[in-house]
Enzyme design. Structure first.
Site, PDB file in Angstrom:
ATOM      1  N   ASP A 108       0.853  -1.185   0.000  1.00  0.00           N
ATOM      2  CA  ASP A 108       0.000   0.000   0.000  1.00  0.00           C
ATOM      3  C   ASP A 108       0.897   1.245   0.000  1.00  0.00           C
ATOM      4  OD1 ASP A 108      -3.021   0.877   0.502  1.00  0.00           O
ATOM      5  OD2 ASP A 108      -1.846   2.022   1.931  1.00  0.00           O
ATOM      6  N   HIS A 302      -6.740  -6.766  -1.288  1.00  0.00           N
ATOM      7  CA  HIS A 302      -5.703  -5.790  -0.984  1.00  0.00           C
ATOM      8  C   HIS A 302      -4.869  -6.206   0.225  1.00  0.00           C
ATOM      9  CE1 HIS A 302      -3.797  -1.872  -0.815  1.00  0.00           C
ATOM     10  NE2 HIS A 302      -4.154  -1.731   0.454  1.00  0.00           N
TER      11      HIS A 302
END
Length: 324
Positions: A108, A302
């Site tokens: 991220d 994610h």
């Protein structure tokens, strides 16, 4: 035997002009150093499935709560969260631990910080691993805003730019945000449908009331869930949001990051069902990374490091053993 993970406060003298500046850091094992860099809204404990396994394979596994998060220092000014400061923290951490070079693993926002290391501090980098986040420039605020025709309430990166607003809205709701965000994979069409209900993000996706708690399975056990809630209840979200408020300043100050060719060993691991950092974003990385290995983890979201830790660890360990 799996090494135990220990936590300590690592003082970084002089960082941000604060003699007491520190990063709360989790460590396990010995050998070549591997530093795991988390993103937003995450914490070092998000690497809990990687640290002991990487340490057991003969490496020194390290994961700090990054500046503005968890148990680490949280300076107030926006400029304290520039790429210069964030990468400087990682260099200072290596210095404090008497480590010359490390492999950096970034996910991220932590991926953008980690990928900046071989450009800004090449003498401290032995290798690079991107988890979901490819080696590329961070898209500008204007790019994010243009996607939603200038309506900042439909794009959280743009919404985060409004001074003091996002943290004022989000800080009272740490438990709700953790419950909604830390979830596994779901069909992308469902994710996009709920994220853009009524054409808006209802101020921001982290509190979107149309995002049901049942979309994707919870990823955290009770103890870890409470760790996240306690951390964000204590610090609020300002520190992490300030990372976003430096996007355009970072691009102006460091135009080579994401562009300059890299010649260190690189591993790129994408997640098939990541709705934000799509696997195709990494497609052109071979043009900029001379020693690159790439894999996609099927059905992963994610938060692949928590949803499919065995798959992620397998790729990382295989690469580490061959390269280091």
């Amino acid at each position: 035997m799996i090494p135990s993970v220990t936590r300590s406060d690592i003082k970084l003298p002089g960082r941000a002009g604060d003699p007491d500046f520190h990063l709360a850091t989790y460590q396990a094992g010995s050998g070549p150093a591997v530093v795991f860099v988390h993103g937003f809204p995450d914490l070092a404990i998000g690497w809990q499935h990687q640290l002991p396994v990487v340490a057991a394979a003969g490496f020194h596994a390290i994961a700090p709560d990054m500046r503005g998060f968890g148990g680490s220092s949280c300076p107030h000014p926006v400029e304290a969260y520039s790429l210069f400061e964030l990468t400087g923290d990682l260099v200072a951490l290596l210095d404090a631990l008497d480590i010359e070079k490390a492999v950096f693993v970034g996910h991220d926002w932590g991926g953008f910080v980690a990928w900046a290391m071989p450009v800004l501090h090449p003498d401290r980098v032995a290798g690079m691993v991107g988890v979901c986040t490819p080696y590329m420039p961070f898209p500008s605020v204007a790019t994010h805003t243009a996607v939603v025709d200038g309506d900042v309430e439909r794009q959280y990166v743009s919404w985060f730019q409004i001074p003091d607003l996002a943290e004022t809205v989000m800080d009272p709701h740490a438990r709700t945000i953790v419950a909604k965000i830390m979830r596994g994979s779901a069909p992308l069409e469902q994710v996009y449908k709920h994220a853009f209900a009524d054409g808006k993000l209802n101020a921001n996706p982290f509190l979107n009331p149309s995002l049901p708690d049942g979309l994707g399975k919870p990823l955290l056990d009770e103890s870890t869930f409470e760790h996240y809630v306690d951390a964000y209840s204590r610090t609020g979200y300002r520190g992490g949001i300030n990372w976003y408020r430096n996007i355009d300043a970072n691009a102006a100050a460091h135009p080579d990051v994401g562009v300059e060719p890299l010649d260190v060993p690189c591993l790129m691991l994408t997640a098939e069902l990541d709705p934000g950092l799509r696997p195709e974003f990494a497609a052109d990385m071979p043009e900029r990374c001379s020693d690159l290995e790439m894999h996609m983890i099927r059905n992963a979201s994610h938060w692949v490091q928590q949803e499919y830790p065995d798959s992620l660890n397998g790729y990382i360990l295989s690469w580490l053993r061959r390269k280091f």
